[in-house]
Design an enzyme around this catalytic site. Structure first.
Site, PDB file in Angstrom:
ATOM      1  N   HIS A 193      41.976  82.941 114.023  1.00  0.00           N
ATOM      2  CA  HIS A 193      41.745  84.052 114.090  1.00  0.00           C
ATOM      3  C   HIS A 193      40.677  84.553 115.017  1.00  0.00           C
ATOM      4  O   HIS A 193      40.656  85.741 115.479  1.00  0.00           O
ATOM      5  CB  HIS A 193      41.425  84.497 112.757  1.00  0.00           C
ATOM      6  CG  HIS A 193      42.643  84.983 111.696  1.00  0.00           C
ATOM      7  ND1 HIS A 193      42.819  84.506 110.559  1.00  0.00           N
ATOM      8  CD2 HIS A 193      43.953  85.446 112.226  1.00  0.00           C
ATOM      9  CE1 HIS A 193      44.151  85.032 110.151  1.00  0.00           C
ATOM     10  NE2 HIS A 193      44.810  85.455 111.271  1.00  0.00           N
TER      11      HIS A 193
ATOM     12  N   GLU B 261      60.912  77.341 125.173  1.00  0.00           N
ATOM     13  CA  GLU B 261      59.775  76.918 124.450  1.00  0.00           C
ATOM     14  C   GLU B 261      59.679  75.410 124.203  1.00  0.00           C
ATOM     15  O   GLU B 261      58.691  74.788 123.675  1.00  0.00           O
ATOM     16  CB  GLU B 261      59.589  77.589 123.108  1.00  0.00           C
ATOM     17  CG  GLU B 261      59.688  78.975 123.057  1.00  0.00           C
ATOM     18  CD  GLU B 261      59.847  79.606 121.469  1.00  0.00           C
ATOM     19  OE1 GLU B 261      58.601  79.996 121.131  1.00  0.00           O
ATOM     20  OE2 GLU B 261      60.869  79.670 121.212  1.00  0.00           O
TER      21      GLU B 261
ATOM     22  N   ASP C  91      54.119  77.488 122.630  1.00  0.00           N
ATOM     23  CA  ASP C  91      54.874  76.550 122.307  1.00  0.00           C
ATOM     24  C   ASP C  91      55.356  75.601 123.250  1.00  0.00           C
ATOM     25  O   ASP C  91      55.545  74.280 122.985  1.00  0.00           O
ATOM     26  CB  ASP C  91      56.195  77.104 121.587  1.00  0.00           C
ATOM     27  CG  ASP C  91      55.740  77.219 120.106  1.00  0.00           C
ATOM     28  OD1 ASP C  91      55.140  76.453 119.471  1.00  0.00           O
ATOM     29  OD2 ASP C  91      56.650  78.277 119.493  1.00  0.00           O
TER      30      ASP C  91
ATOM     31  N   CYS D 120      55.759  85.178 128.280  1.00  0.00           N
ATOM     32  CA  CYS D 120      55.247  85.805 127.098  1.00  0.00           C
ATOM     33  C   CYS D 120      54.135  85.149 126.125  1.00  0.00           C
ATOM     34  O   CYS D 120      54.037  85.386 125.098  1.00  0.00           O
ATOM     35  CB  CYS D 120      56.465  86.628 126.154  1.00  0.00           C
ATOM     36  SG  CYS D 120      57.612  85.163 125.549  1.00  0.00           S
TER      37      CYS D 120
END
Length: 540
Positions: free
Chosen positions: A164, A391, A415, A462
Site C-alpha cells: 500500500h 500476463e 504479472d 497496462c
C-alpha cells in the site's frame, strides 16, 4: 520516524471486565472513525484503502475475540493487541493479497492501543522544514495524508512494489523508494539525495550533486507543466495515454487529469467480499457511471480477475496449494461461465447508449484457444471488441497464434514479470526480481509487439512499466500502441515520449533487449538517450 508504541504486556487488569470492554469498544470505534476521516480528506485510492482498514477495526469477529479475552482477565490494550495479532496471523497465513494486508492490520492495532494509553496516534513527525521521511514502513493512513509541502521524498526499509505504501506514493506523485534495506543505517539529520528513478540513496552528496538534482527536478517540473494534449512522439506518431482505474471515483480523477481513456478498468471491487456475484443490473449501473466520464474515448474493461490473491467464495476453488498457478482469471470464469456471461451481459447493456467505446479483455489467458473462447463469447453477448491480457510467458511466446484470435491484446507487465521469474509480485523478499526492465521481459513484449504489427492488432501496455517515463519510450519502440498507467503518471510519460521519434524509440528498445540485466538495460538506454539531440516536439 520513531517506531510505534510498544506492544502491551499481559498484566492483570485493575478494572472490571465491563469497564475494559467499554474502553476497547470506544478505542476501536474512534480508530475506525479517524481512519475514515483521513481517507475522506485524501480521496481517491486512499479513501478506499483507509475505509478497508476502518472495516477491519469494526469487524464483529474481532470485537467478539477482544471481549472474550477481557472476560478472561486481559486489559483492553492487551486484548486488542492479541486479537489483532491472531487476525494478522490468519491473513498472513493466507498469503498473496490478503497476506500483504496483514501488516496494515498492525497499524490499526497500534492506533487503538495508543488511544487506550492516552498517547498521540502514530504518524509522521511534525517539522517546520521540508525533509526526507525515512521509516521502517509507513502505514496507509500516513502515506495517504502526507504533507507534500513538507515531505520531499519517502524511503522505507520494508515493503514491496505492490504494498500500500508504494501504491499510494505513486498515486500522490511522491518520490519514493520502498524496501531499501540500506536506509536502516541512516540517522536523523543525515543529508541524503534520493533518486527514485534509479532506486539510489546517496549519503552526504557533494554540493554539485545537489545542485544538479535541483536543476533536473526543476527542468522536469517545467516539462511536466508545459505538457498537455494527447500523447505523441516528437515526429507526431500518436501514442494514446490511458488510465488504470478501479472505481467510478478513480474514473472521474483520471478524466480530470487528461487521460485519453481507460486502458484497464479493474472490476474486482464489485465482487470482492460478496457472498455471491452482483446482479446484471447492479453491475450495469456501476459500469454506466464509469463510461459516462469518457464520451468518445476508449474504456477497456477487464472482466473479473479472481483467484490466487483475490479468492471469492462463489468462484475460487478451495485447497489449491499454489493458487497463483491454479484456476484463476479466465480459468476460474470458464469453470463458472454463468458469472462471466452475466458480467459480459451487464457490460453490453451499459455500453448500449453510452458514448464511450467499450472494449473488454480477459485476464490470465495462456493459450490461443482460450483467446478464441473469450472473443467468441463476448461477441455472442453483444461486445463488439474483445481482447486478451498477456500476463504469462506462454501467451507471449505463442503471440503469433494468440494475436490473430483477439481484437486487441494488452500486456500486464506486473504479472508477466512475476511469471517470467517465478517470483511472487507481492513478496518483499523477492521484490528485486520484479523489474520490467529485464531483457527477459522485454523480449517477450517484443514478440507480442511484432505479432501485433504483423496482424494489424493493437498492443497496449497496462502494467506499472508504462508509468516509468523512459521505459515507456522503450515499450513504444517494442511495438506498444497505447500505454495505460496510474493517472498521476500521465503528465511525466507524455513529456518524456514527446522527446523521441519512433525510430529513436526503436533504437533504444534494441539497446534494452540486447542487455544482460535489468540494471544494465536501464543504464544503457539512459546513456543512449542522453546522447540524442533534443527533438522539438510535434505540435498537438
Amino acid at each position: 520516524m520513531p517506531d510505534p508504541v510498544p506492544d502491551p504486556t499481559d498484566t492483570p487488569s485493575a478494572l472490571t471486565p465491563d469497564e475494559e470492554k467499554a474502553r476497547a469498544t470506544e478505542a476501536l470505534a474512534a480508530t475506525a472513525a479517524q481512519l475514515r476521516e483521513r481517507g475522506q480528506a485524501a480521496g481517491g485510492t486512499a479513501a478506499e484503502v483507509l475505509d478497508a482498514l476502518a472495516m477491519m477495526a469494526e469487524d464483529p469477529s474481532l470485537a467478539t475475540d477482544v471481549q472474550q479475552r477481557i472476560e478472561k482477565g486481559a486489559t483492553a490494550e492487551y486484548a486488542v493487541f492479541a486479537a489483532m495479532d491472531a487476525f494478522r496471523e490468519l491473513l498472513a497465513g493466507m498469503g498473496g493479497y490478503l497476506g500483504e494486508r496483514a501488516d496494515d492490520l498492525g497499524d490499526v492495532a497500534r492506533r487503538a492501543i495508543a488511544r487506550l494509553q492516552g498517547l498521540p496516534a502514530p504518524g509522521v513527525p511534525e517539522s517546520e522544514h521540508p525533509f526526507i521521511l525515512v521509516a521502517r514502513d509507513l502505514a496507509p493512513a500516513d502515506t495517504a495524508t502526507l504533507d507534500l509541502d513538507r515531505v520531499l521524498a519517502l524511503v522505507t526499509t520494508e515493503g514491496g512494489p505492490t504494498s500500500h505504501t508504494a501504491i499510494l506514493a505513486r498515486e500522490k506523485g511522491i518520490t519514493a523508494i520502498v524496501g531499501a534495506l540500506q536506509a536502516a543505517e541512516l540517522n536523523d539529520g543525515d543529508l541524503v539525495l534520493v533518486d527514485a528513478e534509479n532506486g539510489t540513496i546517496e549519503l552526504d552528496p557533494a554540493q554539485e550533486r545537489i545542485d544538479l538534482a535541483v536543476q533536473r527536478t526543476a527542468t522536469l517540473q517545467a516539462i511536466r507543466a508545459a505538457s498537455s494534449g494527447p500523447g505523441r512522439l516528437a515526429d507526431g506518431h500518436a501514442v494514446p495515454l490511458l488510465a488504470n482505474i478501479g472505481s467510478p471515483e478513480s474514473a472521474r480523477e483520471a478524466a480530470a487529469r487528461g487521460a485519453e481513456g481507460v486502458g484497464l478498468f479493474r472490476t474486482e471491487v464489485l465482487f470482492l467480499g460478496a457472498e455471491k456475484a452482483p446482479s446484471v443490473e447492479e453491475q450495469a449501473a456501476t459500469y454506466r457511471e464509469v463510461f459516462a466520464n469518457f464520451p468518445g474515448q476508449k474504456v477497456v474493461v477487464r472482466v473479473l480477475d479472481a483467484g490466487a490473491d483475490k479468492p471469492l467464495a462463489f468462484l475460487t476453488d478451495a485447497g489449491e496449494e499454489n493458487p497463483a498457478l491454479g484456476r484463476r482469471g479466465l480459468r476460474a470464469l470458464a469453470a463458472h461461465e454463468e458469472v462471466l456471461r452475466d458480467q459480459l451481459t451487464a457490460l453490453a447493456q451499459a455500453a448500449e447508449g453510452s458514448e464511450a467505446e467499450v472494449q473488454v479483455m480477459a485476464p490470465m489467458v495462456s493459450t490461443a484457444q482460450e483467446a478464441t473462447y473469450f472473443r467468441d463469447l463476448a461477441h455472442e453477448l453483444g461486445i463488439r471488441i474483445a481482447g486478451v491480457m498477456v500476463e504469462v510467458p506462454s501467451c507471449a511466446i505463442m503471440a503469433d497464434h494468440v494475436v490473430p484470435n483477439a481484437d486487441f491484446v494488452s500486456i500486464g507487465t506486473n504479472d508477466l514479470t512475476q511469471y517470467v521469474f517465478a517470483a511472487d509480485r507481492l513478496l518483499g523478499s523477492v521484490a528485486g526480481f520484479q523489474n520490467p526492465w529485464h531483457p527477459a521481459v522485454l523480449r517477450l513484449i517484443q514478440q507480442v509487439g511484432s505479432a501485433g504489427t504483423e496482424h494489424g492488432v493493437p498492443v497496449g501496455i497496462c502494467g506499472e512499466a508504462a508509468a516509468d517515463p523512459l521505459l515507456a519510450v522503450v515499450l513504444v519502440g517494442l511495438g506498444a500502441t497505447t500505454l495505460s498507467m496510474s493517472s498521476t503518471s500521465i503528465a511525466d510519460v507524455r513529456a518524456e515520449i514527446s522527446q523521441y521519434t519512433l525510430d529513436e524509440a526503436r533504437a533504444l528498445a534494441a539497446i534494452a533487449v540486447a542487455a544482460d540485466s535489468a540494471e544494465s538495460a536501464r543504464d544503457a538506454v539512459a546513456a543512449a538517450a542522453d546522447e540524442l539531440d533534443p527533438v522539438e516536439p510535434a505540435a498537438p
